[in-house]
Design an enzyme around this catalytic site. Sequence first.
Site, short mmCIF file in Angstrom:
data_model
loop_
_atom_site.label_atom_id
_atom_site.label_comp_id
_atom_site.label_asym_id
_atom_site.label_seq_id
_atom_site.Cartn_x
_atom_site.Cartn_y
_atom_site.Cartn_z
CD GLU A 190 4.93 22.64 13.68
OE1 GLU A 190 3.99 22.34 12.91
OE2 GLU A 190 5.09 22.14 14.80
CG ASP A 221 9.76 16.34 11.99
OD1 ASP A 221 10.73 15.71 12.44
OD2 ASP A 221 8.95 16.94 12.71
CG ASP A 273 8.30 21.84 17.34
OD1 ASP A 273 8.22 21.73 16.10
OD2 ASP A 273 8.22 20.87 18.11
#
Length: 396
Positions: A239, A293, A192
């Site tokens: 990511e 998200d 992430d």
Amino acid sequence: MQLHLTSLPGGRLGPSARAFVDWLAEAGQRWWQMLPLGPPDRYGSPYKSSSAFAAWHGFLEHPGAEVTPEEIDAFRERHEYWAPSLPARMLPDQVRFAREWAALRAYASERGVGLIGDVPIYVAPGSYDQQAWPELFLDGVVAGVPPDAFTAAGQRWGNPIYDWPALQRRGYRWWVERFRRVFDLYDIARIDHFRAFVAYWAVPAGDRDARGGTWQRGPGRAPFVAGTAALGAMAFIAEDLGVITPPVTRLRRELGYPGMVVLQFAFNPDDPRGPHRLENHGADVVAYTGTHDTDTLRGWWSTLEPARRDEALSALRAAGLTDDDVDWGLIRLWMRSPAPLVMLQVQDVLGLGSEARMNLPGTAGGAWKFQLQPGQLTAHHAHRLRAVTEEAGRLA
């Protein structure tokens, strides 16, 4: 397929997890991606876990299963670096989780399904990690991201920021051990906020939002070089969404990690060179219909700006995919990406709306609550997805 453990019926390991593996195999899917497995915060976010290493006891099928002192000692020995960072009361649950997780991973492997994890770059404020290794974190600043498409004030995450020179002096041992833990649990993992390894947004700790932050230089490839030297090749998905600069892309490619492209960012007449557009995909990306998200496909479609909707409809017409409902037409279109892996969300296979959204960035409450009902995923859904996967030449 992306689905967090908390979104299973019952939200834990055991029969519902095995049933989902069976459904994936029936649907011709080879990967199950989930969110971080650490203890979530009070709002249910797994991205502000109290430990970067420990698993959450709430996932246990058998939380009262017997654990012997010998098992605890063996666990401490195997995880000698990070087990001492946890209170002794947590260790029996870590032993229980290790048993149950190993059983699930073996069950999935036997059915041709691999497990993809998620590695939050930061730890939670006041976490066991920060308490055990305070010398690895900076004072006076917290993590966040600048204003972007999600929120005009940016996002003040509030996580402590690493003291990268201090980590370097220690050979990046904390990160090496974290990587070791990751590949104890998963076959592949998503890193992430990968861009923070190049530059991260540091927000003064006293600020109420992220607008007053500044970009600071990250460590670059060094933690990954240290991890590879200790562990061998590491299979990560980077990511790389948000404000991405050429150095971020260059680092990702130097490390050999695929990036991410997202269907919901693909249709923008004002950005013909955007990386998310189907015609701009390469073989070094994983193509997601959405992420934890973003909204669901149906929710996104219902609020899509007219110009973007028109472009998406034009793409569906050009591909001859207007006979399906929009959700499945978009899934079939996205399956045509040259990306070696296409990742769907369960909500989109089911055609669910915004009520099934996992998270809304910048908000504290009301997120992380989506959960499947028993029997909601059916053989019909599996057969339809298998047919679409086969049509795209992606069936294993």
